[in-house]
Design a protein around this motif. Structure first.
Motif, PDB file in Angstrom:
ATOM      1  N   ALA A 245     -29.577 -17.010  33.930  1.00 24.29           N
ATOM      2  CA  ALA A 245     -28.645 -17.085  35.053  1.00 24.29           C
ATOM      3  C   ALA A 245     -29.339 -16.810  36.379  1.00 24.29           C
ATOM      4  O   ALA A 245     -29.106 -17.507  37.379  1.00 24.29           O
ATOM      5  CB  ALA A 245     -27.503 -16.092  34.833  1.00 24.29           C
ATOM      6  N   VAL A 246     -30.210 -15.802  36.392  1.00 23.45           N
ATOM      7  CA  VAL A 246     -30.921 -15.463  37.632  1.00 23.45           C
ATOM      8  C   VAL A 246     -31.852 -16.591  38.051  1.00 23.45           C
ATOM      9  O   VAL A 246     -31.850 -17.026  39.216  1.00 23.45           O
ATOM     10  CB  VAL A 246     -31.707 -14.149  37.447  1.00 23.45           C
ATOM     11  CG1 VAL A 246     -32.639 -13.916  38.635  1.00 23.45           C
ATOM     12  CG2 VAL A 246     -30.757 -12.972  37.289  1.00 23.45           C
ATOM     13  N   VAL A 247     -32.642 -17.096  37.106  1.00 26.44           N
ATOM     14  CA  VAL A 247     -33.576 -18.179  37.422  1.00 26.44           C
ATOM     15  C   VAL A 247     -32.813 -19.432  37.836  1.00 26.44           C
ATOM     16  O   VAL A 247     -33.190 -20.130  38.785  1.00 26.44           O
ATOM     17  CB  VAL A 247     -34.492 -18.475  36.224  1.00 26.44           C
ATOM     18  CG1 VAL A 247     -35.371 -19.691  36.504  1.00 26.44           C
ATOM     19  CG2 VAL A 247     -35.363 -17.272  35.909  1.00 26.44           C
ATOM     20  N   GLY A 248     -31.707 -19.728  37.147  1.00 28.86           N
ATOM     21  CA  GLY A 248     -30.907 -20.894  37.493  1.00 28.86           C
ATOM     22  C   GLY A 248     -30.307 -20.783  38.883  1.00 28.86           C
ATOM     23  O   GLY A 248     -30.302 -21.753  39.646  1.00 28.86           O
ATOM     24  N   ALA A 249     -29.804 -19.589  39.225  1.00 26.65           N
ATOM     25  CA  ALA A 249     -29.212 -19.401  40.549  1.00 26.65           C
ATOM     26  C   ALA A 249     -30.263 -19.535  41.647  1.00 26.65           C
ATOM     27  O   ALA A 249     -30.032 -20.210  42.662  1.00 26.65           O
ATOM     28  CB  ALA A 249     -28.547 -18.029  40.622  1.00 26.65           C
ATOM     29  N   VAL A 250     -31.422 -18.915  41.449  1.00 29.88           N
ATOM     30  CA  VAL A 250     -32.488 -18.997  42.450  1.00 29.88           C
ATOM     31  C   VAL A 250     -32.958 -20.438  42.613  1.00 29.88           C
ATOM     32  O   VAL A 250     -33.149 -20.928  43.744  1.00 29.88           O
ATOM     33  CB  VAL A 250     -33.662 -18.081  42.054  1.00 29.88           C
ATOM     34  CG1 VAL A 250     -34.868 -18.323  42.967  1.00 29.88           C
ATOM     35  CG2 VAL A 250     -33.241 -16.616  42.108  1.00 29.88           C
ATOM     36  N   THR A 251     -33.127 -21.140  41.499  1.00 35.82           N
ATOM     37  CA  THR A 251     -33.577 -22.532  41.563  1.00 35.82           C
ATOM     38  C   THR A 251     -32.542 -23.408  42.257  1.00 35.82           C
ATOM     39  O   THR A 251     -32.876 -24.265  43.084  1.00 35.82           O
ATOM     40  CB  THR A 251     -33.842 -23.063  40.147  1.00 35.82           C
ATOM     41  OG1 THR A 251     -34.812 -22.240  39.501  1.00 35.82           O
ATOM     42  CG2 THR A 251     -34.356 -24.498  40.201  1.00 35.82           C
ATOM     43  N   GLY A 252     -31.271 -23.200  41.919  1.00 39.89           N
ATOM     44  CA  GLY A 252     -30.219 -23.992  42.543  1.00 39.89           C
ATOM     45  C   GLY A 252     -30.153 -23.782  44.044  1.00 39.89           C
ATOM     46  O   GLY A 252     -30.018 -24.743  44.811  1.00 39.89           O
ATOM     47  N   ILE A 253     -30.244 -22.546  44.476  1.00 35.80           N
ATOM     48  CA  ILE A 253     -30.225 -22.250  45.915  1.00 35.80           C
ATOM     49  C   ILE A 253     -31.428 -22.873  46.613  1.00 35.80           C
ATOM     50  O   ILE A 253     -31.318 -23.443  47.705  1.00 35.80           O
ATOM     51  CB  ILE A 253     -30.186 -20.729  46.137  1.00 35.80           C
ATOM     52  CG1 ILE A 253     -28.850 -20.154  45.649  1.00 35.80           C
ATOM     53  CG2 ILE A 253     -30.392 -20.392  47.616  1.00 35.80           C
ATOM     54  CD1 ILE A 253     -28.796 -18.646  45.635  1.00 35.80           C
ATOM     55  N   ALA A 254     -32.603 -22.771  45.962  1.00 37.25           N
ATOM     56  CA  ALA A 254     -33.817 -23.345  46.551  1.00 37.25           C
ATOM     57  C   ALA A 254     -33.704 -24.861  46.677  1.00 37.25           C
ATOM     58  O   ALA A 254     -34.102 -25.445  47.697  1.00 37.25           O
ATOM     59  CB  ALA A 254     -35.023 -22.969  45.704  1.00 37.25           C
ATOM     60  N   LEU A 255     -33.149 -25.528  45.650  1.00 36.29           N
ATOM     61  CA  LEU A 255     -33.001 -26.977  45.706  1.00 36.29           C
ATOM     62  C   LEU A 255     -32.020 -27.391  46.802  1.00 36.29           C
ATOM     63  O   LEU A 255     -32.243 -28.377  47.505  1.00 36.29           O
ATOM     64  CB  LEU A 255     -32.526 -27.504  44.347  1.00 36.29           C
ATOM     65  CG  LEU A 255     -33.563 -27.499  43.228  1.00 36.29           C
ATOM     66  CD1 LEU A 255     -32.928 -27.928  41.905  1.00 36.29           C
ATOM     67  CD2 LEU A 255     -34.722 -28.438  43.559  1.00 36.29           C
ATOM     68  N   MET A 256     -30.942 -26.641  46.966  1.00 36.13           N
ATOM     69  CA  MET A 256     -29.982 -26.970  48.014  1.00 36.13           C
ATOM     70  C   MET A 256     -30.590 -26.768  49.402  1.00 36.13           C
ATOM     71  O   MET A 256     -30.306 -27.522  50.336  1.00 36.13           O
ATOM     72  CB  MET A 256     -28.716 -26.119  47.856  1.00 36.13           C
ATOM     73  CG  MET A 256     -27.826 -26.565  46.709  1.00 36.13           C
ATOM     74  SD  MET A 256     -26.206 -25.720  46.695  1.00 36.13           S
ATOM     75  CE  MET A 256     -26.711 -24.062  46.226  1.00 36.13           C
ATOM     76  N   ALA A 257     -31.456 -25.763  49.523  1.00 38.89           N
ATOM     77  CA  ALA A 257     -32.040 -25.462  50.827  1.00 38.89           C
ATOM     78  C   ALA A 257     -33.187 -26.402  51.178  1.00 38.89           C
ATOM     79  O   ALA A 257     -33.316 -26.858  52.318  1.00 38.89           O
ATOM     80  CB  ALA A 257     -32.523 -24.014  50.851  1.00 38.89           C
ATOM     81  N   LEU A 258     -34.028 -26.707  50.192  1.00 42.37           N
ATOM     82  CA  LEU A 258     -35.242 -27.474  50.455  1.00 42.37           C
ATOM     83  C   LEU A 258     -35.065 -28.968  50.252  1.00 42.37           C
ATOM     84  O   LEU A 258     -35.714 -29.768  50.924  1.00 42.37           O
ATOM     85  CB  LEU A 258     -36.381 -26.966  49.557  1.00 42.37           C
ATOM     86  CG  LEU A 258     -36.764 -25.492  49.742  1.00 42.37           C
ATOM     87  CD1 LEU A 258     -37.844 -25.102  48.735  1.00 42.37           C
ATOM     88  CD2 LEU A 258     -37.234 -25.223  51.168  1.00 42.37           C
ATOM     89  N   ALA A 259     -34.208 -29.344  49.299  1.00 42.75           N
ATOM     90  CA  ALA A 259     -34.076 -30.771  48.981  1.00 42.75           C
ATOM     91  C   ALA A 259     -32.723 -31.336  49.378  1.00 42.75           C
ATOM     92  O   ALA A 259     -32.380 -32.464  48.996  1.00 42.75           O
ATOM     93  CB  ALA A 259     -34.309 -30.984  47.489  1.00 42.75           C
ATOM     94  N   SER A 260     -31.948 -30.577  50.121  1.00 35.83           N
ATOM     95  CA  SER A 260     -30.614 -31.022  50.551  1.00 35.83           C
ATOM     96  C   SER A 260     -29.771 -31.471  49.366  1.00 35.83           C
ATOM     97  O   SER A 260     -29.055 -32.475  49.418  1.00 35.83           O
ATOM     98  CB  SER A 260     -30.747 -32.168  51.569  1.00 35.83           C
ATOM     99  OG  SER A 260     -31.456 -31.752  52.704  1.00 35.83           O
ATOM    100  N   ARG A 261     -29.868 -30.735  48.276  1.00 35.06           N
ATOM    101  CA  ARG A 261     -29.107 -31.057  47.071  1.00 35.06           C
ATOM    102  C   ARG A 261     -27.698 -30.485  47.204  1.00 35.06           C
ATOM    103  O   ARG A 261     -27.527 -29.298  47.458  1.00 35.06           O
ATOM    104  CB  ARG A 261     -29.809 -30.468  45.841  1.00 35.06           C
ATOM    105  CG  ARG A 261     -29.186 -30.833  44.502  1.00 35.06           C
ATOM    106  CD  ARG A 261     -29.823 -30.009  43.403  1.00 35.06           C
ATOM    107  NE  ARG A 261     -29.312 -30.363  42.095  1.00 35.06           N
ATOM    108  CZ  ARG A 261     -29.957 -31.099  41.225  1.00 35.06           C
ATOM    109  NH1 ARG A 261     -31.147 -31.581  41.522  1.00 35.06           N
ATOM    110  NH2 ARG A 261     -29.439 -31.364  40.031  1.00 35.06           N
TER     111      ARG A 261
END
Length: 298
Positions: A245-261
């Protein structure tokens, strides 16, 4: 043979290096599995749908398995020679381009090979010359294949998750309490782990669907966590769920911030479960003990 095993026990670095080299070769095969297995599944689904609807079966297609046809460039269909299929090295020598048409070769191919090699080194070093190492390598390679397929297609094939689950349950029969580096849990712990792993995510799925009317995850995630529970026992499940859950949340936030996902774009959960399961395999006891010490519970 006995002398060779004793030599490898005396020099664990040699054994780990051999495991890494073998892992590179397995990584090349895992690239094939990640690419071809979803296509094989789609063909089988089309055939089954035609049978259920009593339609004429599709025209006979060229056999497509993990070994046939021979690997070829997707752009020009030029067969890939053996010398061009050396893990990592061939990609570097070819400068990430097809030798025939110059089409780019994805960096993911050497990345999967390198990842498999590195994780194989870690497993061989951790468990040494033992049957546990062979089992842990099969576990590791299965998780890599599942992660790659889920990342590409949002699917976790039963043809990998279910054998992984049953193998975990069967290996629990070889539980050895005297082995300081034992991998296998006892049958009771494995059975409870498999059931608890499946039911925990199934319950979350049902509650989320009831509250939102949407499906938050697939049934493949339930089966994967059940397999992890069968291998590592029910005690490892809280650690696996928290880590994923922690890794998924961090990855999801990073993708939304960096890749405009966008938030509406689904993200596969299988790779995070797989990563958490592998960490639990390698250092689960140490991480749990460290948490208990920090929380004052130990």
């Amino acid at each position: 043979m006995t002398e060779l095993l004793e030599l490898l026990r005396l020099y664990p670095a040699i054994f780990a290096a051999a495991g890494g080299l073998f892992g590179l070769l397995i990584g090349s095969f895992l690239n094939v599995v990640i690419h071809r297995l979803p296509i094989m599944m789609e063909r089988e689904w089309r055939r089954q749908c035609a049978e259920l609807e009593e339609r004429e079966l599709p025209a006979e297609e060229t056999p497509y398995t993990l070994v046939k046809p021979r690997s070829a460039c997707p752009a020009c269909q030029r067969p890939i020679r053996a010398i061009e299929n050396i893990p990592v090295i061939s990609w570097l020598v070819l400068r990430a381009k097809c030798a025939g048409c110059g089409a780019p070769i994805s960096v993911r191919y050497p990345a999967v090979e390198l990842l498999t090699g590195v994780l194989s080194v870690a497993v061989a070093w951790r468990f040494g010359v033992s049957w546990e190492t062979l089992a842990a390598l099969l576990f590791t390679w299965s998780l890599i294949a599942l992660s790659g397929i889920d990342f590409d297609t949002k699917l976790l094939p039963d043809s990998i998750t279910l054998p992984l689950l049953w193998l975990g349950l069967l290996l629990s029969l070889f539980h050895l309490q005297t082995d300081a580096q034992r991998l296998f849990v006892d049958p009771r712990t494995a059975i409870i782990g498999a059931a608890a792993g499946y039911l925990s995510l199934w319950s979350v799925y049902q509650l989320f669907k009831l509250a939102t009317g949407k499906e938050g995850m697939g049934f493949g995630d339930f089966k994967l966590l059940a397999a992890l529970g069968a291998w590592l026992g029910w005690q490892a499940l809280p650690l696996i769920i928290i880590l994923s859950a922690v890794v998924g949340a961090v990855t999801g936030i990073a993708l939304m911030a960096l890749a405009s996902r966008g938030r509406e774009v689904p993200m596969p959960f299988g790779p995070f479960l797989a990563a958490a399961g592998w960490i639990a395999l390698m250092w689960g006891d140490q991480l749990t003990a460290a948490y208990l010490r920090m929380s004052g519970m130990a």
